[in-house]
Design a protein around this motif. Structure first.
Motif, PDB file in Angstrom:
ATOM      1  N   VAL A 380     157.063  44.909 -23.495  1.00  0.00           N
ATOM      2  CA  VAL A 380     158.141  45.584 -22.773  1.00  0.00           C
ATOM      3  C   VAL A 380     157.638  46.931 -22.290  1.00  0.00           C
ATOM      4  CG1 VAL A 380     159.972  44.432 -24.073  1.00  0.00           C
ATOM      5  CG2 VAL A 380     159.019  46.583 -24.923  1.00  0.00           C
ATOM      6  N   LEU A 381     158.343  47.496 -21.318  1.00  0.00           N
ATOM      7  CA  LEU A 381     157.998  48.815 -20.802  1.00  0.00           C
ATOM      8  C   LEU A 381     158.313  49.850 -21.879  1.00  0.00           C
ATOM      9  CD1 LEU A 381     156.902  49.505 -17.982  1.00  0.00           C
ATOM     10  CD2 LEU A 381     159.166  50.352 -17.405  1.00  0.00           C
ATOM     11  N   ALA A 382     157.326  50.656 -22.246  1.00  0.00           N
ATOM     12  CA  ALA A 382     157.504  51.595 -23.353  1.00  0.00           C
ATOM     13  C   ALA A 382     156.807  52.912 -23.053  1.00  0.00           C
ATOM     14  CB  ALA A 382     156.964  50.997 -24.658  1.00  0.00           C
ATOM     15  N   VAL A 383     157.344  53.985 -23.629  1.00  0.00           N
ATOM     16  CA  VAL A 383     156.784  55.329 -23.498  1.00  0.00           C
ATOM     17  C   VAL A 383     156.622  55.914 -24.895  1.00  0.00           C
ATOM     18  CG1 VAL A 383     157.789  55.732 -21.226  1.00  0.00           C
ATOM     19  CG2 VAL A 383     159.079  56.364 -23.267  1.00  0.00           C
ATOM     20  N   PRO A 384     155.740  56.903 -25.076  1.00  0.00           N
ATOM     21  CA  PRO A 384     155.589  57.529 -26.393  1.00  0.00           C
ATOM     22  C   PRO A 384     156.861  58.245 -26.831  1.00  0.00           C
ATOM     23  CG  PRO A 384     153.699  58.006 -24.994  1.00  0.00           C
ATOM     24  CD  PRO A 384     154.726  57.376 -24.113  1.00  0.00           C
ATOM     25  N   ASP A 385     157.033  58.355 -28.140  1.00  0.00           N
ATOM     26  CA  ASP A 385     158.205  59.054 -28.686  1.00  0.00           C
ATOM     27  C   ASP A 385     158.305  60.479 -28.155  1.00  0.00           C
ATOM     28  OD1 ASP A 385     159.087  56.937 -30.193  1.00  0.00           O
ATOM     29  OD2 ASP A 385     157.972  57.501 -31.975  1.00  0.00           O
ATOM     30  N   SER A 386     157.166  61.153 -28.053  1.00  0.00           N
ATOM     31  CA  SER A 386     157.166  62.567 -27.681  1.00  0.00           C
ATOM     32  C   SER A 386     157.581  62.812 -26.244  1.00  0.00           C
ATOM     33  CB  SER A 386     155.773  63.164 -27.914  1.00  0.00           C
ATOM     34  OG  SER A 386     154.794  62.475 -27.134  1.00  0.00           O
ATOM     35  N   SER A 387     157.638  61.779 -25.425  1.00  0.00           N
ATOM     36  CA  SER A 387     157.973  61.981 -24.014  1.00  0.00           C
ATOM     37  C   SER A 387     159.470  61.996 -23.758  1.00  0.00           C
ATOM     38  CB  SER A 387     157.335  60.871 -23.170  1.00  0.00           C
ATOM     39  OG  SER A 387     157.886  59.621 -23.498  1.00  0.00           O
ATOM     40  N   VAL A 388     160.286  61.616 -24.733  1.00  0.00           N
ATOM     41  CA  VAL A 388     161.729  61.489 -24.533  1.00  0.00           C
ATOM     42  C   VAL A 388     162.422  62.783 -24.935  1.00  0.00           C
ATOM     43  CG1 VAL A 388     163.813  60.230 -25.168  1.00  0.00           C
ATOM     44  CG2 VAL A 388     161.661  59.008 -24.875  1.00  0.00           C
ATOM     45  N   LEU A 389     163.256  63.292 -24.050  1.00  0.00           N
ATOM     46  CA  LEU A 389     164.110  64.444 -24.328  1.00  0.00           C
ATOM     47  C   LEU A 389     165.503  63.909 -24.619  1.00  0.00           C
ATOM     48  CD1 LEU A 389     162.873  66.646 -21.360  1.00  0.00           C
ATOM     49  CD2 LEU A 389     162.360  67.037 -23.758  1.00  0.00           C
ATOM     50  N   ARG A 416     162.783  51.141 -31.020  1.00  0.00           N
ATOM     51  CA  ARG A 416     161.793  52.169 -31.344  1.00  0.00           C
ATOM     52  C   ARG A 416     160.907  51.670 -32.460  1.00  0.00           C
ATOM     53  NH1 ARG A 416     164.100  57.773 -30.292  1.00  0.00           N
ATOM     54  NH2 ARG A 416     165.935  57.407 -28.996  1.00  0.00           N
ATOM     55  N   GLY A 417     159.632  51.985 -32.378  1.00  0.00           N
ATOM     56  CA  GLY A 417     158.721  51.597 -33.448  1.00  0.00           C
ATOM     57  C   GLY A 417     157.281  51.796 -33.055  1.00  0.00           C
ATOM     58  N   GLY A 418     156.449  52.109 -34.045  1.00  0.00           N
ATOM     59  CA  GLY A 418     155.029  52.278 -33.796  1.00  0.00           C
ATOM     60  C   GLY A 418     154.694  53.447 -32.895  1.00  0.00           C
ATOM     61  N   GLY A 419     155.571  54.462 -32.841  1.00  0.00           N
ATOM     62  CA  GLY A 419     155.302  55.622 -31.991  1.00  0.00           C
ATOM     63  C   GLY A 419     155.722  55.448 -30.540  1.00  0.00           C
ATOM     64  N   TYR A 420     156.376  54.323 -30.204  1.00  0.00           N
ATOM     65  CA  TYR A 420     156.793  54.073 -28.822  1.00  0.00           C
ATOM     66  C   TYR A 420     158.267  53.687 -28.770  1.00  0.00           C
ATOM     67  CZ  TYR A 420     151.925  54.223 -27.332  1.00  0.00           C
ATOM     68  OH  TYR A 420     150.652  54.636 -27.059  1.00  0.00           O
ATOM     69  N   ILE A 421     158.870  53.889 -27.603  1.00  0.00           N
ATOM     70  CA  ILE A 421     160.273  53.564 -27.382  1.00  0.00           C
ATOM     71  C   ILE A 421     160.376  52.674 -26.145  1.00  0.00           C
ATOM     72  CG2 ILE A 421     162.586  54.483 -26.992  1.00  0.00           C
ATOM     73  CD1 ILE A 421     161.706  57.095 -28.195  1.00  0.00           C
ATOM     74  N   GLU A 422     161.128  51.609 -26.266  1.00  0.00           N
ATOM     75  CA  GLU A 422     161.325  50.712 -25.130  1.00  0.00           C
ATOM     76  C   GLU A 422     162.228  51.381 -24.090  1.00  0.00           C
ATOM     77  OE1 GLU A 422     163.389  46.378 -24.104  1.00  0.00           O
ATOM     78  OE2 GLU A 422     163.390  47.167 -26.151  1.00  0.00           O
ATOM     79  N   VAL A 423     161.838  51.301 -22.816  1.00  0.00           N
ATOM     80  CA  VAL A 423     162.635  51.838 -21.718  1.00  0.00           C
ATOM     81  C   VAL A 423     163.211  50.658 -20.932  1.00  0.00           C
ATOM     82  CG1 VAL A 423     162.636  53.237 -19.633  1.00  0.00           C
ATOM     83  CG2 VAL A 423     161.202  53.899 -21.560  1.00  0.00           C
TER      84      VAL A 423
END
Length: 474
Positions: A380-389, A416-423
C-alpha cells in the motif's frame, strides 16, 4: 547662558548632519544627507550582521533582507551603516503588499518602516502563491536540516500484541475409566507427571462383567455349533469392545483360546499422566476416572485480543509466542480459531493459536505474550511516521515541490506499523514528502497564511497613510 547657547548649537549641528535612529539604547543606522565614506587606509578584520545577530563573514556580504554586512576594524569599531535610499520596487513586477522584516504578522499595502527603522520587505506577485505552499531559501533548508523521501508502495507491518496462557489441545487428551464395576488388582509404576508411550501397561483390572463377556466370546468361537456362524462371534466380540477391553487383550484371547482372569489396561497414546486415581485393591464404579493422559507435543495458546484490533486479525495469520519462562526464546504458530464472543467486562475476544511443542517446554497454564503479524501481502502507499503532522482533527504532510517550495497536503491515513503509515487519500506514488524539520516548515506555512489574511484585510481598507498607522513613520 553660555551653556544653553552651546547646547543649541550642538543640536543644530546634529540636525544638519542627519537624524539618528535609536532602539532600546542601541544605534541601528544613520540616515544622513550624504553616505559616510569608508576609510581607504584601513582594512576590515571581518564583517558582522547589520541586525546585530551572531553572524559573521570574512568578506562583504548581504543578509536575507538585502542589507550589507558592516565592516569591523582592528580598533573594534564597526563602520556606520551607509545610508540606503528607500527600497525601490521592481518595476517589472507588481507588489502585492509589504511584510514585516522581522517576520511578525504585520503587513502594509504601502512602504513603511518598523519601530527600529527597518524597511518593510515587498512581496511580489508569484512569490506568494495561492496554493498554500511556502518557499524557503537553500540556506535555510540546509540550516534547518530539511530531509525528504519519495512516497512508495510497501507492506505495512502491524503487530497486535496480546497476553494469554498455554492450554491443552482438547483433541489430545485421553481418559481411562471403567464401564462396569471393577477392582484394581495392580497398578504399574506410573505417577502423575510421568511420560508414557502408547501401549504401555498402566494397571490390571478384574471385572465380573468383562470375565463373563470373555467366556461367552470364547464359547462362541470354539463351539462346534456356532463356530462357523460369523454373526454369533461378531456379537460376542462387540460386547467386549463395548466394555472397553483393549484390542490387544481380545486378540490374545482369540489366539490362546483362554479367558484371562484379569485384564491389563494400557496407555491409549503418548503423553504425560495428568491424573492418577487408581489405587491397588480399590473398587472402581462405572465412570470413575482412573487415569488422564495428555499429549502436549502440540498445545494451544489462548490469548485475549483487544476489541479494537479484531478487524486486523484473521485465521491463518502467523503468530510469535514468547513465554515468560523463556525470555530469549520464541515459538511460532498460526491463528486457528477466533472465538465468536467478546468479553463484556474486558472488551477482548479469545483467540486460539496452535503451537508445536516438541521438547515439551510449554506447559499448561503457562503465561505467554503473543505478537500477531497482520501485514498484508499487497503493498500500500505509505509514508514514514515522522512525515505526518497530526493535530488530532487533521492529518497533513508537506509535499516537496522542488526548488525550495513546500506544499501542505491533507491526507487520510490507514494502518500504522513498522515506522510507516498507510496513506489512503491525498498522495500519489512518486511524490516527495518532508520527513525531517517538517514542524518548522509548517510553522512558516501557518505564518504565511496569517500574513496573507492580514494583507487581504489591509488591502480592503483605504490606502491612507494617516489611518491605522499604515503610513510611513516620520
Amino acid at each position: 547662558m553660555n551653556t544653553r547657547l552651546l547646547t543649541a548649537v550642538a543640536l543644530a549641528g546634529s540636525l544638519a548632519l542627519g537624524t539618528y535612529w535609536y532602539s532600546a539604547g542601541e544605534r541601528w543606522s544613520v540616515h544622513a544627507e550624504t553616505t559616510p565614506a569608508v576609510s581607504a587606509d584601513r582594512t576590515p578584520l571581518y564583517y558582522r550582521d547589520p541586525g546585530g545577530a551572531s553572524l559573521w563573514s570574512a568578506g562583504p556580504k548581504k543578509d536575507d533582507r538585502g542589507q550589507d554586512y558592516l565592516p569591523v576594524y582592528d580598533d573594534d569599531q564597526a563602520a556606520p551603516e551607509p545610508a540606503k535610499p528607500k527600497q525601490q520596487a521592481d518595476s517589472s513586477r507588481k507588489i502585492r503588499y509589504y511584510r514585516n522584516p522581522m517576520g511578525l504578522p504585520d503587513t502594509s499595502p504601502v512602504p513603511k518602516k518598523d519601530s527600529m527603522g527597518m524597511d518593510y520587505i515587498p512581496v511580489y506577485e508569484g512569490e506568494d502563491t495561492d496554493d498554500g505552499s511556502v518557499k524557503l531559501s537553500p540556506g535555510k533548508i540546509q540550516r534547518t536540516g530539511v530531509k525528504s523521501e519519495p512516497v512508495e508502495r510497501r507492506a505495512v507491518r502491524v503487530t497486535v500484541k496480546a497476553p494469554g496462557t498455554i492450554q491443552l489441545d482438547e483433541r489430545r487428551v485421553s481418559v481411562i475409566a471403567m464401564r462396569a464395576e471393577s477392582f484394581v488388582q495392580k497398578v504399574a509404576d506410573v505417577t502423575t507427571g510421568t511420560r508414557v508411550k502408547a501401549g504401555q501397561a498402566l494397571m490390571q483390572i478384574y471385572s465380573s462383567a468383562v470375565a463373563s463377556a470373555a467366556a461367552e466370546y470364547l464359547s462362541t468361537i470354539t463351539s462346534k455349533t456356532t463356530a462357523g456362524i460369523e454373526s454369533y462371534g461378531r456379537g460376542s466380540r462387540q460386547r467386549l469392545i463395548n466394555l472397553d477391553v483393549p484390542e490387544p487383550v481380545i486378540a490374545e484371547m482369540e489366539k490362546t483360546r483362554v479367558a484371562p482372569v484379569t485384564v491389563q489396561w494400557s496407555a491409549p497414546r503418548d503423553g504425560i499422566v495428568l491424573e492418577r486415581n487408581a489405587i491397588e485393591g480399590m473398587r472402581a464404579n462405572p465412570g470413575d476416572v482412573l487415569f488422564r493422559i495428555a499429549d502436549i507435543s502440540v498445545v494451544w495458546a489462548l490469548v485475549d485480543v483487544a476489541e479494537r484490533d479484531l478487524g486486523n486479525i484473521s485465521v491463518g495469520q502467523p503468530v510469535t509466542i514468547r513465554a515468560r519462562s523463556f525470555p530469549g526464546r520464541t515459538f511460532s504458530g498460526k491463528i486457528a480459531v477466533i472465538y465468536p464472543q467478546v468479553n463484556k467486562d474486558t472488551r477482548t475476544a479469545r483467540v486460539r493459536i496452535e503451537l508445536a511443542n516438541p521438547d515439551f517446554a510449554l506447559l499448561p497454564d503457562m503465561y505467554v505474550d503473543a505478537g500477531i503479524d497482520t501485514a498484508d501481502s499487497a503493498p500500500v502507499l505509505a509514508v514514514p511516521d515522522s512525515s505526518v503532522l497530526d493535530t488530532g482533527s487533521r492529518q497533513a504532510v508537506l509535499v516537496d515541490k522542488g526548488e525550495g517550495r513546500f506544499e501542505p497536503r491533507e491526507v487520510k491515513l490507514g494502518r500504522r506499523g513498522g515506522g510507516y503509515i498507510e496513506v489512503r487519500d491525498g498522495l500519489a506514488a512518486g511524490e516527495t514528502v518532508v520527513t525531517s524539520a517538517n514542524f518548522l516548515i509548517d510553522a512558516e506555512s501557518n505564518l504565511k497564511a496569517a500574513l496573507k489574511g492580514f494583507a487581504e484585510a489591509g488591502a480592503s481598507q483605504p490606502e491612507n497613510p494617516a489611518q491605522g498607522g499604515m503610513g510611513e513613520h516620520k
